[in-house]
Enzyme design. Sequence first.
Site, PDB file in Angstrom:
ATOM      1  N   GLU A   1       0.820  -1.226   0.000  1.00  0.00           N
ATOM      2  CA  GLU A   1       0.000   0.000   0.000  1.00  0.00           C
ATOM      3  C   GLU A   1       0.848   1.268   0.000  1.00  0.00           C
ATOM      4  OE1 GLU A   1      -2.766  -0.463   3.253  1.00  0.00           O
ATOM      5  OE2 GLU A   1      -3.470  -2.392   2.515  1.00  0.00           O
TER       6      GLU A   1
ATOM      7  N   ASN B   1       2.583  -5.151  -3.157  1.00  0.00           N
ATOM      8  CA  ASN B   1       1.164  -5.469  -2.940  1.00  0.00           C
ATOM      9  C   ASN B   1       0.372  -4.179  -2.735  1.00  0.00           C
ATOM     10  OD1 ASN B   1      -0.727  -7.688  -2.398  1.00  0.00           O
ATOM     11  ND2 ASN B   1      -0.818  -6.942  -0.281  1.00  0.00           N
TER      12      ASN B   1
ATOM     13  N   HIS C   1     -10.148  -6.536  -2.268  1.00  0.00           N
ATOM     14  CA  HIS C   1     -11.259  -6.428  -1.313  1.00  0.00           C
ATOM     15  C   HIS C   1     -12.413  -5.810  -2.093  1.00  0.00           C
ATOM     16  CE1 HIS C   1      -8.877  -7.613   2.133  1.00  0.00           C
ATOM     17  NE2 HIS C   1      -7.944  -6.734   1.791  1.00  0.00           N
TER      18      HIS C   1
ATOM     19  N   GLU D   1      -5.746 -10.935  -1.160  1.00  0.00           N
ATOM     20  CA  GLU D   1      -6.602 -10.744   0.027  1.00  0.00           C
ATOM     21  C   GLU D   1      -8.078 -10.760  -0.362  1.00  0.00           C
ATOM     22  OE1 GLU D   1      -5.386  -7.326   2.355  1.00  0.00           O
ATOM     23  OE2 GLU D   1      -3.263  -7.710   2.004  1.00  0.00           O
TER      24      GLU D   1
ATOM     25  N   ASP E   1     -11.848 -10.869  -0.799  1.00  0.00           N
ATOM     26  CA  ASP E   1     -13.153 -11.057  -0.148  1.00  0.00           C
ATOM     27  C   ASP E   1     -14.146 -10.181  -0.899  1.00  0.00           C
ATOM     28  OD1 ASP E   1     -12.482  -8.525   0.951  1.00  0.00           O
ATOM     29  OD2 ASP E   1     -12.039  -9.353   2.918  1.00  0.00           O
TER      30      ASP E   1
END
Length: 417
Positions: free
Chosen positions: A231, A272, A308, A337, A339
């Site tokens: 990030e 990432n 996400h 990650e 979801d």
Amino acid sequence: MKFSLSVATVAMAISVANAQVGMWGQCGGNGYNGPTNCVSGATCQKLNDWYYQCLPGQAPQPTTTQAPPEPTTSVVIPPTTTSTGTTPTTTVAPPAGAPSAGPNGLHAKMVAKGRYYFGTAVDQNTLSQSVISNIVKEEFGMLTPENSMKWESTQPSRGQWRLDGGDYLVNYAQQNGKHVRGHTLLWHSQLPGWVSQINDAATLTQVLENHVTTLVTRWKGKIQHWDVANEVFEDNGQYRNSVFYRLLGERSIEIAFRAAAKADPNCKLYLNDYNLDYTSSKLTNFIALVNRLKAAGVPIHGVGTQSHLMVGNGAIPTFKNPLQMLHDTGLDVAITELDIRMKMPSDNSKVQQQSRDFQTVVKACLDLPRCVGITVWGVSDKDSWVPSTFQGEGDALLWNNNYQKKEAYTAVANALA
Ligand code: G3I
């Protein structure tokens, strides 16, 4: 005058020579000029080239059978356990001999498609529950520590290391034939105050190199991928205003990657980020950074897109396009990650849409040969980070609050069939 100066100099030298470093204090390392004698009960031990620390007990003596005294606190670098795993030499084939997961689980299906893994995020709090551990053993081949390897967890104060949480996950992985994605070394969040308060570049460089080197060395050969930097961009595509960027600029990223590669040359090193799921200046700048790092010879091997997502989001049907752009860097790509949350309460239409959305993401990965793996960010909705962060949203994962497989699970399994 000359005589008294000499006396002072000698006295000072004697006092430095006699000075003792307290328990947990630094006692050596490149560029270190302080005292090297530890207080009674501690031994100066090398953690890496830059940092030697006074740790409880005696240095291991090969000629004695007496065990060193047990540390009285967990703030130590405890010895690592013996490795029984192997380090993969490629990002696609799993290590020989690793049982990985059950024959019908998501990981086995992903491997049958020629990919490296299907994984999840866990830590001791979840892995120690048998209902979750049983799912993990059957379904997943790659484990990401959800929180235990972050800076605030591993080095809450300068030079004081808490590696028991990371050890737990790595030992579990070793015992159960799982791969590990280390997460994460350079991140503005969950960063202790003592790091944010550093205000000179030389100190921050040393601290960053030491942090990266210590963690990567600790689990060398047992962690196959590391999220080295996480990030680094704001959503508007500008560099994030973190202490790392303020003091070191883009060089902070290079420092972290180079230190990680030096500590474990076989590990795959990733950049990432989140919100790389649609075309934007953030995605453009992320890719430009990757290309600059590659051109500069920085050891970067993969790009991670967190993913996400939200059920029914208009960007999901075209998810493959940004993934293709990441893939075009020529590096490995991982969905790190995943979801897909929904506004609560759930209903049948949202459940069906969620299943389609998960399938879209999984198929996009399978369409690209260097998409090496997918990690879902948690096992069950009960343990997901979503409800505590997005008020009124949830149900983002593949198992429900009762640890039962959801329709989304079946959709993913079908996409992998
Ligand atoms: O450990 C403390 C505990 O001592 C305290 O009692 C408790 C009280 O709230 O908090 C605990 O810390 C929590 C920590 O997770 C460990 O459980 C924090 O409050 C909580 O904010 C933290 O949330 C994590 C979040 O990162 C922090 O940014 C989530 O579990 C974790 O899923 C989430 O993961 C991030 C990835 O690392 C990076 N990408 C985004 C993703 C979701 O935010």
